[in-house]
Structure formats: structure tokens, C-alpha cells
Write a protein that holds these residues in place. Structure first.
Motif, short mmCIF file in Angstrom:
data_model
loop_
_atom_site.label_atom_id
_atom_site.label_comp_id
_atom_site.label_asym_id
_atom_site.label_seq_id
_atom_site.Cartn_x
_atom_site.Cartn_y
_atom_site.Cartn_z
N GLU A 24 0.84 -1.20 0.00
CA GLU A 24 0.00 0.00 0.00
C GLU A 24 0.87 1.26 0.00
N THR A 25 1.90 1.27 0.85
CA THR A 25 2.79 2.42 0.93
C THR A 25 3.52 2.63 -0.39
N VAL A 26 4.03 1.56 -0.96
CA VAL A 26 4.77 1.66 -2.22
C VAL A 26 3.86 2.12 -3.36
N ASP A 27 2.65 1.61 -3.42
CA ASP A 27 1.71 2.05 -4.45
C ASP A 27 1.42 3.55 -4.33
N GLU A 28 1.21 4.03 -3.11
CA GLU A 28 0.96 5.46 -2.89
C GLU A 28 2.20 6.28 -3.25
N THR A 62 9.90 -4.55 -2.52
CA THR A 62 11.16 -3.87 -2.82
C THR A 62 11.46 -3.94 -4.31
N LYS A 63 11.26 -5.12 -4.90
CA LYS A 63 11.52 -5.29 -6.34
C LYS A 63 10.59 -4.40 -7.16
N LEU A 64 9.33 -4.34 -6.80
CA LEU A 64 8.37 -3.48 -7.50
C LEU A 64 8.86 -2.03 -7.50
N TYR A 65 9.26 -1.55 -6.34
CA TYR A 65 9.71 -0.16 -6.23
C TYR A 65 11.02 0.06 -7.01
N TRP A 68 10.42 0.17 -10.70
CA TRP A 68 9.82 1.45 -11.08
C TRP A 68 10.90 2.54 -11.14
N CYS A 69 11.75 2.59 -10.13
CA CYS A 69 12.83 3.59 -10.11
C CYS A 69 13.72 3.45 -11.33
N LYS A 70 14.09 2.23 -11.65
CA LYS A 70 14.98 1.98 -12.79
C LYS A 70 14.34 2.47 -14.09
N SER A 71 13.05 2.21 -14.26
CA SER A 71 12.39 2.61 -15.51
C SER A 71 12.10 4.11 -15.57
N HIS A 72 12.19 4.82 -14.45
CA HIS A 72 11.91 6.26 -14.42
C HIS A 72 13.13 7.10 -14.04
N LYS A 73 14.29 6.49 -13.95
CA LYS A 73 15.50 7.19 -13.49
C LYS A 73 15.80 8.45 -14.31
N GLU A 74 15.67 8.37 -15.62
CA GLU A 74 15.98 9.52 -16.46
C GLU A 74 15.04 10.69 -16.15
N LEU A 102 26.01 8.12 -3.08
CA LEU A 102 26.26 7.19 -4.18
C LEU A 102 25.01 6.37 -4.51
N SER A 103 24.34 5.84 -3.51
CA SER A 103 23.18 5.00 -3.77
C SER A 103 22.01 5.81 -4.35
N THR A 104 21.82 7.04 -3.89
CA THR A 104 20.74 7.88 -4.43
C THR A 104 21.01 8.21 -5.89
N LYS A 105 22.25 8.55 -6.20
CA LYS A 105 22.62 8.86 -7.58
C LYS A 105 22.40 7.63 -8.47
N LYS A 106 22.75 6.45 -7.95
CA LYS A 106 22.61 5.22 -8.73
C LYS A 106 21.13 4.86 -8.96
N VAL A 107 20.31 4.98 -7.94
CA VAL A 107 18.90 4.57 -8.04
C VAL A 107 18.04 5.64 -8.72
N TYR A 108 18.22 6.91 -8.30
CA TYR A 108 17.34 7.98 -8.77
C TYR A 108 17.96 8.89 -9.82
N GLY A 109 19.29 8.93 -9.89
CA GLY A 109 19.95 9.81 -10.84
C GLY A 109 20.06 11.25 -10.36
N CYS A 110 19.85 11.48 -9.07
CA CYS A 110 19.95 12.83 -8.51
C CYS A 110 20.75 12.77 -7.21
N PRO A 111 21.20 13.94 -6.70
CA PRO A 111 21.96 13.95 -5.45
C PRO A 111 21.12 13.47 -4.26
N GLY A 112 21.80 12.90 -3.27
CA GLY A 112 21.15 12.47 -2.04
C GLY A 112 22.07 12.69 -0.86
N ASN A 113 21.48 12.87 0.31
CA ASN A 113 22.25 13.09 1.53
C ASN A 113 21.38 12.74 2.73
#
Length: 133
Positions: A24-28, A62-65, A68-74, A102-113
Motif C-alpha cells: 500500500e505504501t509503495v503504491d501510494e 522492494t523489487k516493485l519499487y 519502477w525507479c529503474k524505468s523512471h530514473k531519467e 552514491l546509492s541515491t545517484k545510482k537509483v534515482y539519478g539525482c543527489p542524495g544526503n
């Protein structure tokens, strides 16, 4: 509703996923990401993480999310100025601080902290939003 959203400081969005990272959380969360990505304004996300995380999320969720991130990273990298995680847990801060950028850049393509407080996170995201205008 499994997640709590605050857009009062737009384009800085505050998201609290709560304690459960279930289907439910991931879908939202995905639906909200899609709403953000459909807009034309760059935004920054501040994730509020309360306390210690309990159980690990279900592998399927986790795989679903992650899929989704991988297909929307750009799209995410073009629209999201950055993702700041705020945690009051010194244990999680010490654990996540070295790997979040590093992990945020890899998953989302943007800075993370990761930050111990919301004020620091808002300042960091504000600087990123200014820089990316």
C-alpha cells in the motif's frame, strides 16, 4: 493513506513513509512520484524517517519499487533536484551517511544526503534547487 505529504514549502516536498514499507505504501509513493514527474517544476524531496526501521520490506515490494525507479530514473534525474533523508537515529545516520550520495545517484539519478535535522536538509535542498534553476 500510508504516507504523509507536505507540499507547503513547494518546490520542497516533505514525505513521511511511516513505519511500514508495504505494498500500500509503495503504491501510494509511486503514484505520488508519478504526479511529481508529470509536473513541469523541479522539486526537492525531504524524506522523514522516524526512529529505527523494524522489519525488512517484503522482497516483492522492494523489487516493485526498484523496478519502477529503474524505468523512471531519467525522468527523476531531470525533475528532482535532490533527496534528503532526515533521521533522528544516530545509528541510522552513521550507517547511511557514507553511502547515501552514491546509492541515491545510482537509483534515482539525482543527489542524495542524510541529515539529523530538517533545517539542515531544507538548506541543502534549497541550495540544489537554486543551483538547478
Amino acid at each position: 493513506m500510508a504516507i504523509v505529504l507536505d507540499e507547503s514549502a513547494w518546490p520542497l516536498v516533505t514525505i513521511n513513509l511511516g513505519d511500514q514499507f508495504d505494498r500500500e505504501t509503495v503504491d501510494e509513493y509511486i503514484a505520488y512520484w508519478e504526479k511529481l514527474l508529470a509536473g513541469k517544476t523541479r522539486f526537492g524531496i525531504m524524506m522523514i524517517q522516524k526512529g529505527e526501521r523494524g522489519e525488512r520490506p517484503d522482497r516483492e515490494v522492494t523489487k516493485l519499487y526498484m523496478d519502477w525507479c529503474k524505468s523512471h530514473k531519467e525522468q527523476i534525474s531531470r525533475s528532482c533536484a535532490g533527496i534528503a533523508v532526515v533521521t533522528a537515529s544516530s545509528k541510522l545516520l552513521a550507517l547511511y551517511k557514507p553511502v547515501t550520495a552514491l546509492s541515491t545517484k545510482k537509483v534515482y539519478g539525482c543527489p542524495g544526503n542524510v541529515f539529523a535535522g530538517e533545517a539542515e536538509a531544507q538548506e541543502w535542498l534549497g541550495a540544489l534547487l537554486q543551483k538547478n534553476q
